[in-house]
Design a protein around this motif. Sequence first.
Motif, PDB file in Angstrom:
ATOM      1  N   ALA A 117      47.193  26.580  73.004  1.00  0.00           N
ATOM      2  CA  ALA A 117      48.489  27.133  72.423  1.00  0.00           C
ATOM      3  C   ALA A 117      48.941  28.384  72.958  1.00  0.00           C
ATOM      4  N   PHE A 118      49.996  28.210  73.171  1.00  0.00           N
ATOM      5  CA  PHE A 118      50.267  29.276  73.944  1.00  0.00           C
ATOM      6  C   PHE A 118      51.617  30.404  73.109  1.00  0.00           C
ATOM      7  N   PHE A 119      51.979  31.351  73.554  1.00  0.00           N
ATOM      8  CA  PHE A 119      52.794  32.550  72.910  1.00  0.00           C
ATOM      9  C   PHE A 119      54.320  32.158  73.294  1.00  0.00           C
ATOM     10  N   TRP A 120      54.640  31.552  73.322  1.00  0.00           N
ATOM     11  CA  TRP A 120      56.618  31.797  73.341  1.00  0.00           C
ATOM     12  C   TRP A 120      57.198  32.702  73.368  1.00  0.00           C
ATOM     13  N   ARG A 121      58.391  33.084  74.360  1.00  0.00           N
ATOM     14  CA  ARG A 121      58.348  34.223  74.618  1.00  0.00           C
ATOM     15  C   ARG A 121      60.221  34.109  74.757  1.00  0.00           C
ATOM     16  N   PRO A 122      60.861  34.365  74.101  1.00  0.00           N
ATOM     17  CA  PRO A 122      61.982  34.001  74.124  1.00  0.00           C
ATOM     18  C   PRO A 122      63.078  34.566  74.376  1.00  0.00           C
ATOM     19  N   ASN A 123      64.333  33.937  75.229  1.00  0.00           N
ATOM     20  CA  ASN A 123      65.093  35.037  76.315  1.00  0.00           C
ATOM     21  C   ASN A 123      65.137  35.582  77.880  1.00  0.00           C
ATOM     22  N   GLN A 124      63.971  34.804  78.587  1.00  0.00           N
ATOM     23  CA  GLN A 124      63.319  34.880  79.188  1.00  0.00           C
ATOM     24  C   GLN A 124      64.576  35.483  80.573  1.00  0.00           C
ATOM     25  N   ARG A 125      64.481  36.692  80.958  1.00  0.00           N
ATOM     26  CA  ARG A 125      66.048  35.914  82.108  1.00  0.00           C
ATOM     27  C   ARG A 125      65.161  35.135  82.941  1.00  0.00           C
ATOM     28  N   PRO A 126      63.742  35.159  83.700  1.00  0.00           N
ATOM     29  CA  PRO A 126      63.562  34.023  84.795  1.00  0.00           C
ATOM     30  C   PRO A 126      63.603  33.050  84.298  1.00  0.00           C
ATOM     31  N   ASP A 127      63.403  32.274  83.066  1.00  0.00           N
ATOM     32  CA  ASP A 127      63.780  31.183  82.843  1.00  0.00           C
ATOM     33  C   ASP A 127      65.118  30.262  82.318  1.00  0.00           C
ATOM     34  N   LEU A 128      66.413  31.723  82.235  1.00  0.00           N
ATOM     35  CA  LEU A 128      67.435  31.436  82.016  1.00  0.00           C
ATOM     36  C   LEU A 128      67.646  31.087  83.201  1.00  0.00           C
ATOM     37  N   ASP A 129      67.951  31.521  84.281  1.00  0.00           N
ATOM     38  CA  ASP A 129      67.218  31.882  85.524  1.00  0.00           C
ATOM     39  C   ASP A 129      67.831  29.788  86.523  1.00  0.00           C
TER      40      ASP A 129
ATOM     41  N   LEU B 164      82.938  36.131  67.641  1.00  0.00           N
ATOM     42  CA  LEU B 164      82.429  37.360  68.928  1.00  0.00           C
ATOM     43  C   LEU B 164      81.233  37.431  68.206  1.00  0.00           C
ATOM     44  N   VAL B 165      80.378  38.032  68.977  1.00  0.00           N
ATOM     45  CA  VAL B 165      78.718  38.289  69.014  1.00  0.00           C
ATOM     46  C   VAL B 165      78.603  39.457  69.387  1.00  0.00           C
ATOM     47  N   CYS B 166      78.261  40.268  68.695  1.00  0.00           N
ATOM     48  CA  CYS B 166      77.612  41.837  69.270  1.00  0.00           C
ATOM     49  C   CYS B 166      76.461  41.747  70.171  1.00  0.00           C
ATOM     50  N   ALA B 167      75.391  42.243  71.282  1.00  0.00           N
ATOM     51  CA  ALA B 167      74.184  41.990  71.742  1.00  0.00           C
ATOM     52  C   ALA B 167      73.633  43.215  72.659  1.00  0.00           C
ATOM     53  N   PRO B 168      72.714  43.659  72.714  1.00  0.00           N
ATOM     54  CA  PRO B 168      71.940  44.125  74.093  1.00  0.00           C
ATOM     55  C   PRO B 168      72.452  43.793  75.302  1.00  0.00           C
ATOM     56  N   ALA B 169      73.293  44.361  75.863  1.00  0.00           N
ATOM     57  CA  ALA B 169      73.423  44.569  77.013  1.00  0.00           C
ATOM     58  C   ALA B 169      72.483  43.236  77.975  1.00  0.00           C
ATOM     59  N   SER B 170      70.900  44.369  78.373  1.00  0.00           N
ATOM     60  CA  SER B 170      69.870  43.092  78.286  1.00  0.00           C
ATOM     61  C   SER B 170      69.472  42.304  77.739  1.00  0.00           C
ATOM     62  N   ALA B 171      70.351  41.476  76.945  1.00  0.00           N
ATOM     63  CA  ALA B 171      69.510  40.238  76.552  1.00  0.00           C
ATOM     64  C   ALA B 171      70.554  39.376  77.233  1.00  0.00           C
ATOM     65  N   LEU B 172      71.315  39.235  77.844  1.00  0.00           N
ATOM     66  CA  LEU B 172      72.304  38.736  78.444  1.00  0.00           C
ATOM     67  C   LEU B 172      72.486  38.457  80.237  1.00  0.00           C
ATOM     68  N   SER B 173      72.013  36.854  79.866  1.00  0.00           N
ATOM     69  CA  SER B 173      71.935  36.473  81.700  1.00  0.00           C
ATOM     70  C   SER B 173      73.380  36.362  81.823  1.00  0.00           C
TER      71      SER B 173
END
Length: 323
Positions: free
Chosen positions: A267-279, A107-116
Amino acid sequence: MRAVVRDEYGPVDVLRVATVEPPVPGAGEVVVRVAAASLNMADLDHLLGRPRLSRIATGLVRPANRRVGVDVAGTVEEVGPGVTGLRPGDRVWADLFDLGHGSLADLVCAPASALSPLPEAVSFDDAATAPHSGSLALQGLRFAGPIRPGERVLINGAGGCVGPFAVQMAKARGAEVTAVDHGDKLDLLRELGADHVIDYTREDVTRGGRRFDVVLDIADTRSVLAFPRCLARGGRYVPIVRGIGSFAEKALLGPVVGRLTGTRMGAFFWRPNQRPDLDELSGLIASGSVRPRIDRRYRLDDAIEAFRRLESGEARGKVLVVP
Ligand SMILES: NC(=O)c1ccc[n+]([C@@H]2O[C@H](COP(=O)([O-])OP(=O)(O)OC[C@H]3O[C@@H](n4cnc5c(N)ncnc54)[C@H](OP(=O)(O)O)[C@@H]3O)[C@@H](O)[C@H]2O)c1
């Protein structure tokens, strides 16, 4: 419940599978039952506490966070107070890179906003391969600007965690893809759809006379000065940098070299866990445009063996850990 933990920085030997208290979701948090997790080079960096400068944030002497694992796919087990839009049983996925890690567990706990939300059309195993490495590939290619059909795209360091996603994404956009990696990985790169493959131990792609419209440099082993040799006029060079020194060189020197050579470098700044990317990733996987490449599946109890596989450099695709 079981969780992979470490108490100090170091190589894979510092890891162990421990029995820990199950998480209790706080306000705005969700507990996810992990269906599958995958390993990334970032997990090895996390273990080793590298680059050392990162320890200012993660613990100078010992890691403040014992938990390990960023990529996760699973189902909502329990929601905390104030969570709306997610219910037990919902399929979700995420990259927990800057959200406490911990996907190598029951099991892992995460903020709801982080989950897609994870569509039914994408299996948990496939999903677990993609949030971290797939997003890096997606953002790197996006930074290059639109890739037009027929453009010549070079993926340098294509046989690791990120490269197989990048090769398939570039092919899906109609590019003519050249993939560079170690000779042992060239069959994999052909299977992924690369039109041309190059063994970096035998040939320096920047000196072979070929020109590319886009170079996605995942290996990041060379100076930005090497790449104008293989860029077409107006070509775009995008590095996925491995360290602060490389970032500084590529971000500061890149634009200057680009201006002088009629190319675009930076170079670009990587932004992890972006909802549009996961979609977007779930759409690519569901449509078959991107087929995640799974090397091996390990049980949670064998997670340390999974890390050894990643560390060996012999994996051909993502290494999965499945509770
Ligand atoms: N920029 C950012 O914001 C950001 C964020 C997260 C992660 N990252 C970095 O991005 C990297 C992600 O890449 P990854 O996970 O795909 O790494 P990886 O799994 O280590 O893959 C890199 C591939 O490049 C190959 N390679 C090594 N030297 C090469 C050379 N000279 N020419 C061509 N290929 C070469 C490697 O082959 P061998 O097996 O022969 O070595 C390997 O197959 C991670 O290392 C991480 O540090 C960057």
